[in-house]
Structures are given as C-alpha cells and as structure tokens.
Design a protein around this motif. Sequence first.
Motif, short mmCIF file in Angstrom:
data_model
loop_
_atom_site.label_atom_id
_atom_site.label_comp_id
_atom_site.label_asym_id
_atom_site.label_seq_id
_atom_site.Cartn_x
_atom_site.Cartn_y
_atom_site.Cartn_z
N GLU A 240 15.86 48.84 -110.91
CA GLU A 240 17.14 49.18 -110.54
C GLU A 240 16.59 50.75 -111.02
O GLU A 240 16.23 51.84 -110.31
CB GLU A 240 18.38 49.71 -111.33
N ASP A 241 15.11 51.09 -111.86
CA ASP A 241 15.12 52.22 -112.35
C ASP A 241 14.06 52.87 -110.91
O ASP A 241 14.06 53.33 -110.28
CB ASP A 241 13.75 52.10 -113.17
N VAL A 242 13.15 51.68 -110.34
CA VAL A 242 12.56 51.66 -108.68
C VAL A 242 13.08 52.75 -108.23
O VAL A 242 13.08 53.24 -107.07
CB VAL A 242 11.75 51.15 -108.30
N LEU A 243 14.37 51.92 -107.85
CA LEU A 243 15.51 52.80 -106.51
C LEU A 243 16.28 53.89 -107.49
O LEU A 243 16.32 54.59 -106.21
CB LEU A 243 16.85 51.77 -106.50
N LEU A 244 16.43 54.68 -108.35
CA LEU A 244 16.89 55.58 -108.91
C LEU A 244 15.45 56.94 -108.46
O LEU A 244 15.52 57.49 -107.74
CB LEU A 244 16.81 56.12 -110.04
N GLU A 245 14.04 56.59 -108.53
CA GLU A 245 12.99 57.11 -108.65
C GLU A 245 12.84 56.95 -106.96
O GLU A 245 12.67 58.45 -106.66
CB GLU A 245 11.85 56.96 -109.33
N PHE A 246 13.11 56.59 -106.44
CA PHE A 246 13.05 56.14 -104.60
C PHE A 246 14.53 57.16 -104.13
O PHE A 246 12.96 58.52 -103.33
CB PHE A 246 13.31 54.99 -104.65
#
Length: 439
Positions: free
Chosen positions: A46-52
């Motif tokens: 979920e955090d990776v998606l936010l960063e992307f």
Amino acid sequence: MTANSLTSSQSNQYTFDSENKRLDLDIAQEKIYNYFIEIVKTWEPEDVLLEFNRLFLGFFEAVNSDSITGIYELFSKDEEQEFLHTLKRCCYILINNWESNRKHKYIQELVNLFSIYKDFKHEQFTKRSLYAKWIADFIDSEEYQHIQLFAVKNIDEQSKSNWINRYSSYLLVAQSLDITNPKEQQEAAIKLSRQLKDKFKFELAMYIARSQSSTSSTNRYKNPSILGDNVIHLIKAIVVKKGTFSYENIANIFIQQTQNQTFEEFKNSLQKYLIFSVQQQNFVEMLKTQLLEKLYSWKAECHEEIINKDLVLRTCNKVIDYLTTENGKEPSSLFILLLSQGHPLTLVIVLLKIILVSRNSRIHLESRIAYLIRYYNKYPEDECKWLIHFIEIFNITFAIYAENVEYNLIKIKEDKPLAEPQLNLDDYHIFSQLKNKTI
C-alpha cells in the motif's frame, strides 16, 4: 510510510532538483529504478503504491498550482519516450515482485492508479499540460495494454471486452522476446505466459476426465476452449495417431535419417516429412508447390554444407514464417491460402511436426501467432472466427503434446460382429496423466 521515502528534502540525492538537470539521464534513471527495487522489497504494498502515485501522478492533485516537481523535472519537453520508458520499467519492477510473491491484487491497484488522469483538466495549466498528455498517451498506448494483461484475474471476463485477450499467453511471449522492453517486463511476461499455458493444460485435462465420468459434476470443471463438447472428438482424433506412426516417432526417425545430409538434401527431406500421411491432397499440392519453391531459394549458397543444429533451427523457423507470417506484420499468403481451404487442423499438425523436429522453434512459432493476433485485432470478432478456430485447435493440440501431459485412448466398447472397419472414436475414452498422476 518510512523515513526512506523520497521526500522533497532528498531531491538532491535522487537528482530530482532542477539544478541537476545536466546530470546524465541514464544515471538518474538507474537511481529511480534502484529506489523502486528497494522499496518494493521493504515497504508494504500500500505504501509503495502511494509513493508511485506521488512521484508519477501526484502533480495532478495540485489543482491550484502550475508548478512541476519531482521526477518530471528530469525530462525536457522532447524526452517523452525516455519518460515513458522510465515509467514502464518502474511498473514492471513492481509487477515482477508482486507476481513472484503472489500479491496479485496490488497489480490491479497499480493499473487503477492511472484512472486519475481522466479527472485532470490539463488544458488549464500550461506547464503541466505537457506531462498530463504524456500520461494520457501512455494510457492510450499498446504498452499500457501490455501492463493490463498482468492485472486480469479472470480470462473469461477479460475476453468479453476483446477476443484477443483469450490468447494473452502468445502476446506475452512476444513481449518477452522484444529486446527493447525492460528486462523486468521480459521476465514477467514469460513467467505469466507459462502460468496461463499450464492453467489451460490442467483445466483441459480435468474437463476431459470429468466430462467422461457419469459420477462427476459437469459444472465443476469448465471447458477452457470455446469449441464446446466437440473438443472431446477433436482430441480423440489427435490422440488416435499413436504407436509406430505417432508424430513423435516419425519425427525421431526423420532426425536420425537426416543427420549427415547436405542442406539441400535436408530441405527436400523436410518437405516430404511435413506432407507425410497428410490425407488432404489439395493441401499437399499447395505445400509442394509454394513451400518448396520458397524454401529452396532461401540460403541456396549453403546447399553443399552438412546440416547442423543451427541450420535445422533456422530452417524450421523459416518454414514457420512461410506458414504464418513472413514479415511479422501481416499473415503470409500461404497461411491465408491454407486456412481459406478449410484446413486448420492439418496446418496445426504440420506446425507440430516442425516443433517435434526443432523444439527450440516453439517460442518463435508462438511469437508468430502473437503477430497474427495483433494483425487481426483491427477486425471485428465475427470476421475472425476462422482464425479463432485455428488458434483454439492450436492450443488444444500443443496442450496434448506438452511434456508434462500424456493422453491415451482406452477402448470401452467391444467390437460388434458387423462393426465398420473404420475406427469409431465413440467406442473410446480419453485418459490423461499429469506429472505421473492419473487424472
């Protein structure tokens, strides 16, 4: 989110500051790739998606600002292709990792992120409109369609929108062979293609087994082909050619007999091998005249050379081209001619015989099938039913001759006193074995 996030204060470290535009773009891109490789392994998805989303799409959300920060500052207005390559490779870094770790739902969520572009009125902001157009161009591109292949969970649902999606495994093979694609895309494509083919083989074997059992629920295992119950008779017709004159045995005999032939002799032998036992005389005549003429003139300067593995591979690949697509863009004249005469199964068997001689040619053949699918994608499905029928037969035939699946016919009815001399396939059941386990 952790302290490892690419914050604005770290823009100098990751070359996101406008003062560092002169920094070599290749170095900057590598830092971006390494960053995503690091966070996809250590952060929650979920955090990776936010960063992307923040790095690639975040500027859409700042509706009252015309400023640009972050990744976009690396690219000048004439470097759209460099940006799209960076975006695409970052997508595949995430896809590859999540696919390997069975976190498939996050691939779908990654694809969903791009829907935000529809809500951005990019004409309002002169500076940002260029980058908004880049994103819009990406979503309208074939590259984005490739990414969507990895997000689909149900192939049946996918095929409702476009018939070619039923044959994603071939499109993925073509992706894996394209050296212009990022290595992460090539790896993910071949992996997913293999999974789709294995799934088809297993579902076909289970459907056949259960459809012939009076005690099994017919709804438990769905027919993975679109040929209906006719698929059972088709498989029996393919499997019946076993024993001394099986396709495998004939191929092995051909390989042994041609080992010391010259290239010219091998060409003649190959043509005879391909038409051996073909019953449709008009099909035989077409192969004799058109295929032999094309093949004989190809690399004629090598006719006196003794055949070797490399020449066998290249020759088989060339014959595949003649029978499918010679330029990788449109169907060959021979392909159209053979199928227009109503010989899909015969053509598939000829292609199978080529692969049994040169197994390394299979990936080349599958890439050519992908080219044909792409070419006919511009036509309505109703006008492509003959091609779809050919691909369905191709799928089934190559599933039957897969290395980890074996099909056999077992007779279940005794011959009647006045039985017809011709083999009655209704008297037989098909039994399959998958990885030494009877189904």
